[in-house]
Design an enzyme around this catalytic site. Structure first.
Site, PDB file in Angstrom:
ATOM      1  N   SER A 164     -20.535  26.665  77.044  1.00 33.19           N
ATOM      2  CA  SER A 164     -19.822  27.310  78.145  1.00 33.19           C
ATOM      3  C   SER A 164     -20.819  27.604  79.259  1.00 33.19           C
ATOM      4  CB  SER A 164     -19.112  28.576  77.653  1.00 33.19           C
ATOM      5  OG  SER A 164     -18.340  29.147  78.685  1.00 33.19           O
ATOM      6  N   THR A 165     -21.041  28.868  79.609  1.00 34.97           N
ATOM      7  CA  THR A 165     -21.930  29.218  80.710  1.00 34.97           C
ATOM      8  C   THR A 165     -23.321  28.628  80.509  1.00 34.97           C
ATOM      9  OG1 THR A 165     -20.740  31.307  80.817  1.00 34.97           O
ATOM     10  CG2 THR A 165     -22.770  31.132  82.113  1.00 34.97           C
ATOM     11  N   HIS A 190     -16.364  24.609  78.483  1.00 35.50           N
ATOM     12  CA  HIS A 190     -15.377  25.337  79.280  1.00 35.50           C
ATOM     13  C   HIS A 190     -15.552  24.945  80.742  1.00 35.50           C
ATOM     14  CE1 HIS A 190     -15.582  28.680  75.996  1.00 35.50           C
ATOM     15  NE2 HIS A 190     -14.848  27.655  75.613  1.00 35.50           N
ATOM     16  N   MET A 283     -20.876  32.028  77.295  1.00 42.04           N
ATOM     17  CA  MET A 283     -20.399  33.395  77.294  1.00 42.04           C
ATOM     18  C   MET A 283     -19.253  33.542  76.297  1.00 42.04           C
ATOM     19  SD  MET A 283     -19.084  35.603  80.592  1.00 42.04           S
ATOM     20  CE  MET A 283     -17.840  34.409  81.066  1.00 42.04           C
ATOM     21  N   ASP A 286     -16.153  31.968  71.556  1.00 48.86           N
ATOM     22  CA  ASP A 286     -15.380  30.782  71.189  1.00 48.86           C
ATOM     23  C   ASP A 286     -16.219  29.844  70.336  1.00 48.86           C
ATOM     24  OD1 ASP A 286     -13.345  28.881  71.126  1.00 48.86           O
ATOM     25  OD2 ASP A 286     -14.005  27.939  72.990  1.00 48.86           O
TER      26      ASP A 286
END
Length: 347
Positions: A164-165, A190, A283, A286
């Site tokens: 993600s991030t 994401h 972040m 998940d």
């Protein structure tokens, strides 16, 4: 103590809306606004903010040039505010390469109302960015200096990756170190739907493997990496003796679509001990629960270590669950994943 934010945008309306959105959170404070990079440079010196929001298209100096200079001379957390267009996607991905932590999108029309829909997302990203480790883009190695394993042999092995991030750059680092005949890789990052095609193309240009945006029913073959399209879940399923990609529009899982939990859980079911799970920077949590299911199914599980993560959210959540066999620095992750596929493989 509040997180101190500097808003940089050439639009007075956007500056006003962002200031309103951010300032209503008790733990965030807009300490200043800037209309262009030259103004921002002086405000950074005077106000010493914790994090910046940065527009891309601005007068006198564009956002990318300013970001490049900033990350060389005074690295600090930056959240890009970019347009949700094909060109906006390319520019935003370039910003992430240069060291931006994350981004939020602004619509082409109805900017004020559209931005307000992202209020919670923007606040969360600013909080995470303020506590992140800005990572400057590493200088690409010359082709003659890249050491890539050759003549790799596989028996239906699969590597699944969640991020993600900070993940767009982490995926690039991971894939550029994979050999062209590596086991197949399936990835969930994401990212908005308008951005995933551009990301897949960028990763394809950086990796010896063939990288593409996954298609429903597409066979999964060695030497190829498949990225979940934005806003669609990617699952791995069996079709006879083959593995194939399956896409769907079911509800978000763990707050996301695509979801790492969805991908990892499908790989645990379809591949079991023939899989390797890799959790990269991101972040939230998940994928943590499904990584534990991967581990229980006999797969080897690796997570990026805290020191090399932009945000140690997802890897940290999996590690705290006991779902991680080994923590690995990002620069070593590709080799660690390859080594793991060679262990106890089943034909």
């Amino acid at each position: 103590m509040s997180t101190r934010v500097l808003v940089v945008d050439d639009s007075a309306l956007v500056r006003e809306v962002l200031t309103e959105m951010i300032s209503r959170a008790p733990d965030l404070e807009v300490v200043g606004v800037a209309r262009d990079p030259y103004d921002a440079r002086e405000k950074i010196k005077a106000l010493n903010p914790d994090v910046l929001t940065l527009d891309v298209e601005m007068p006198r100096m564009d956002g990318l040039t300013f970001l490049d200079n900033l990350m060389r001379l005074r690295p600090m957390p930056v959240v890009m505010v970019s347009s949700l267009t094909e060109r906006g996607a390319d520019i935003t991905l370039r910003a992430l390469e240069l060291g931006a932590i994350d981004f939020v999108t602004k619509p082409a029309v109805g900017v004020a109302s559209g931005l307000r829909e992202y209020t919670d997302q923007l606040r969360d990203k600013l909080r995470q960015a303020a506590g992140s480790r800005p990572r400057q883009r590493s200088v690409a190695a010359k082709a003659s200096e890249v050491v890539v394993a050759r003549a790799y042999r596989t028996t239906d092995q699969l590597i699944c990756v969640g991020s993600s991030t900070g993940g767009t750059e982490a995926l690039r680092v991971f894939l550029e170190r994979m050999p062209p005949d590596a086991p197949a890789v399936v990835m969930t990052q994401h990212i908005p739907a308008a951005f995933s095609g551009s990301l897949a193309a960028r990763l394809d240009g950086a990796s010896p493997m063939r990288v593409c945006e996954a298609r429903d029913g597409q066979p999964i073959t060695p030497g190829h990496a498949y990225l979940a399209p934005g806003d669609r879940h990617l699952r791995v399923a069996r079709s006879g003796a083959r593995l194939v990609c399956r896409l769907d529009d079911e509800a978000p899982v763990s707050g996301h679509r695509p979801s790492v939990d969805v991908l990892f859980r499908s790989v645990a079911h379809a591949c079991g001990r023939n899989a390797v799970g890799v959790m990269l920077t991101g972040m939230g949590s998940d994928g943590a629960q499904a990584m534990q299911e991967l581990q229980q199914a006999g797969a080897r599980t690796l997570a990026q270590d805290e020191a090399s993560c932009v945000v140690w959210g997802m890897p940290g959540a999996a590690y705290r669950l006991g779902a991680v066999d080994k923590l690995v620095p990002l620069d070593d992750m590709a080799q660690a994943a390859l080594n793991a596929t060679r262990q106890d493989a089943i034909a």
